[in-house]
Design an enzyme around this catalytic site. Structure first.
Site, PDB file in Angstrom:
ATOM      1  N   ASN A 106       0.682  -1.258   0.217  1.00 29.69           N
ATOM      2  CA  ASN A 106      -0.014   0.013  -0.141  1.00 29.69           C
ATOM      3  C   ASN A 106       0.935   1.274  -0.010  1.00 29.69           C
ATOM      4  O   ASN A 106       0.663   2.218  -0.553  1.00 29.69           O
ATOM      5  CB  ASN A 106      -0.884   0.325   1.214  1.00 29.69           C
TER       6      ASN A 106
ATOM      7  N   PHE B  49      -5.105   3.076  12.157  1.00 29.54           N
ATOM      8  CA  PHE B  49      -4.966   2.362  11.012  1.00 29.54           C
ATOM      9  C   PHE B  49      -4.264   2.723   9.926  1.00 29.54           C
ATOM     10  O   PHE B  49      -3.966   3.905   9.759  1.00 29.54           O
ATOM     11  CB  PHE B  49      -6.419   2.533  10.848  1.00 29.54           C
ATOM     12  N   GLU B  50      -3.935   1.904   8.895  1.00 27.93           N
ATOM     13  CA  GLU B  50      -3.140   2.265   7.891  1.00 27.93           C
ATOM     14  C   GLU B  50      -3.942   3.424   6.778  1.00 27.93           C
ATOM     15  O   GLU B  50      -3.321   3.948   5.831  1.00 27.93           O
ATOM     16  CB  GLU B  50      -2.864   1.065   7.079  1.00 27.93           C
ATOM     17  N   THR B  51      -5.127   3.282   6.978  1.00 24.48           N
ATOM     18  CA  THR B  51      -6.111   4.297   6.295  1.00 24.48           C
ATOM     19  C   THR B  51      -5.823   5.872   6.680  1.00 24.48           C
ATOM     20  O   THR B  51      -6.276   6.699   5.912  1.00 24.48           O
ATOM     21  CB  THR B  51      -7.441   3.842   6.437  1.00 24.48           C
TER      22      THR B  51
END
Lengths: 325, 253
Positions: A106, B49-51
């Site tokens: 990602n 969170f990676e978001t």
């Protein structure tokens, strides 16, 4: 000097900007703010041979692949949270050799969009050193050679040219920039000129948008430019970056749109069931995608009761207490 | 009090999270563990969170890291670029504990979440790295969830998605990675740790009612099991927290 009104229907926006063989990226993440109305319109217009750039774009990517629109994908993660830990049509397409694919992480994909947005050929990271993401390449040398828009190398590892102290990283991974032909976002608010306001997490939407030659934005609500300028700190993209604005309520459905509606567990569970088999997946497409003329009709097909159930409440921004089994 | 093995796993991992740590968590059971830790042992830990969501108020359990539930009442709603930079950053990254899962693990804690079989034409394709490779490359320590079944604990991975200790000892340093690596592997039967010098996995503990053979027969590599101790079952208080505070709808357990 006033800009032209960029508002159009989704059918017009997709027809005008997305061509067969187009290099495409879509916004959102797994089950949130995927530009689903655009995805379904691409499928209806049977635009194929797409080259997709994805970090973790779950549902939208899976449906594009399943409908046969995708020739090649560069991807970090094919999953839709608990509804599909591995995206079902993505998995099938890879296992049966139907698409070309290449894996990144990602952060790699984020940096690649960011490099494209910044106008530099690559950006470095230390992520992935020692892994097969560095060693194993998915696209064959012939495929890379034939695709003049792809870099010849998936990525490169070089010595850190600035290393001086022992704890400076000895090596870095260089990730090549991405410049999609088109990026499509679904957002909460936009003006007719294209100024964009996203609420909640922006994921990598802004980098994806800035990296692209053309940008299509669909929005829940079309607002006056002045309304967005009253509190400009909340805006993410200036109007000149946007080519098309589509007013599309429930445009992310069946994925979520923070502050507006939740993902639809019933739809996503049903999708998982139907996507597991080629015949039932075709039935799914026939009923929910080809069987409707546009996204408004899909919303009518699922019905107002379901849309009411997933309506977001304040202050949470999601449908508190929604049955998500 | 009866409990499920997933509840046991969540509690075992939650007990390892230290107060004040920044907890990177993925989907499913790792979220349950991170939420439980906040209520049990680490009230000042931060879920991240990676978001891009930092310190979310999780009133309901998110079903993905992009679930709108992670965006509510955060310290900051950012994006992927800031989230990964926070972990790659040498000052903040070392304060992060990452919780990961995978399809396969090897004796040095390297993870495969990409394919079983050949990469080009796999027998079984999984989701791929997502942010896992990034987290495993960057942060101070990781906790790994695995299912204890045949074919998961293998001598050699079909694909190395996320780095553990690579080939052991100072493998990370030789590859150019920072210190870090897995500290603990939590399964539905047992807990594993890594030897301080060789960085090879050993059996550290097993759950109540689990026979040693059940564990050993699923591990395809030589495993030191002489240091294994029984792991206490979840307490009534821990289970109540999981069921009433973290996941009242029973979406994860």
């Amino acid at each position: 000097m006033s800009d032209p009104d960029k508002c159009m229907t989704m059918a017009e926006a997709v027809g005008r900007f997305i061509k067969p063989g187009c290099h495409l990226s879509i916004g959102g993440f797994t089950l949130n703010r995927n530009p689903m109305a655009a995805v379904y319109e691409i499928i209806r217009q049977r635009i194929d041979n797409l080259h997709l750039y994805a970090h973790s774009n779950g549902q939208g990517v899976d449906e594009l692949i399943g409908a046969g629109c995708v020739r090649a994908i560069e991807i970090a993660y094919g999953g839709t949270g608990r509804f599909a830990p591995t995206c079902i049509r993505f998995r099938r397409a890879v296992e049966s050799g139907q698409i070309h694919f290449e894996d990144y992480s990602n952060y790699h994909m984020t940096l690649r969009f960011m490099a494209g947005a910044m106008g530099v050929p690559f950006l470095p990271t230390v992520s992935g050193l020692g892994t097969d993401i560095i060693r194993k390449w998915g696209f064959s040398p012939e495929f890379r050679e034939a695709e003049s828009r792809l870099p010849r190398e998936k990525l490169l590892v070089i010595d850190n040219p600035f290393r001086r102290q022992d704890d400076d990283p000895p090596k870095v991974v260089l990730l090549p920039a991405i410049n999609p032909d088109v990026t499509i976002l679904h957002v909460q608010k936009a003006s007719h000129r294209g100024t964009v306001r996203i609420s909640g997490l922006t994921f990598a939407d802004v980098e994806q948008a800035r990296a692209a030659r053309h940008l299509i934005v669909s929005c829940e609500e079309l607002v006056e430019e002045d309304d967005l300028r009253r509190e400009p700190d909340g805006n993410q993209l200036p109007f000149f970056q946007v080519d098309a604005v589509v007013l599309q309520p429930y445009g992310a459905y069946p994925t979520a749109c923070y502050g507006c509606y939740d993902y639809d567990p019933e739809y996503l569970n049903r999708y998982r069931q139907l996507a597991g088999d080629d015949d039932t997946f075709q039935d799914y497409l026939d009923e929910y995608v080809y069987g409707v003329e546009n996204h408004e009709q899909l919303c009518r097909l699922v019905g107002p009761d379901r849309l009411r159930q997933i309506k977001a409440v304040k202050p949470q921004g999601y449908a508190a207490g929604l049955d998500r089994r | 009090m009866d409990y499920t093995l997933r509840e046991m796993m969540a509690v075992v991992a939650a007990r390892e999270i230290r107060d004040g740590e920044i907890v990177f968590c993925g989907t499913g059971i790792s979220m349950l563990a991170a939420m439980a830790a906040k209520h049990i042992s680490a009230p000042r830990s931060v879920i991240f969170f990676e978001t891009g969501a930092i310190d979310s108020r999780l009133e309901e359990i998110p079903l993905a890291v992009a679930d709108s539930r992670v965006m509510y009442h955060t310290a900051l709603n950012g994006g992927l670029a800031d989230a990964f930079a926070t972990m790659q950053n040498r000052f903040t990254g070392s304060r992060v504990v990452g919780i990961l899962g995978a399809a396969q693990i090897d004796p040095y804690g390297n993870l495969n979440s990409t394919v079983i079989g050949d990469y080009d034409r796999p027998q079984r394709r999984f989701s791929g790295s997502g942010g896992a490779c990034d987290v495993a490359s960057f942060v101070g320590r990781t906790i790994i969830f695995m299912r204890q079944v045949k074919g998961r604990f293998v001598e050699k991975l079909d694909y190395l998605t996320s780095p553990g200790y690579l080939d052991g000892r100072d493998g990370r340093r030789r590859a150019g990675l920072r210190p870090g690596g897995p500290e603990l592997v939590v399964t539905d039967k047992a807990v594993f740790r890594f030897d301080e010098k060789t960085k090879r996995m050993y059996l550290a503990g097993y759950y109540p009612g689990i026979a040693m053979d059940e564990i050993l027969e699923t591990v395809d590599f030589d495993l030191d099991y002489n240091q294994a101790v029984p792991i206490p079952a979840p307490t009534g208080k821990e289970l109540l927290i999981l069921r009433e505070k973290c996941d009242p709808q029973g979406l994860i357990r």
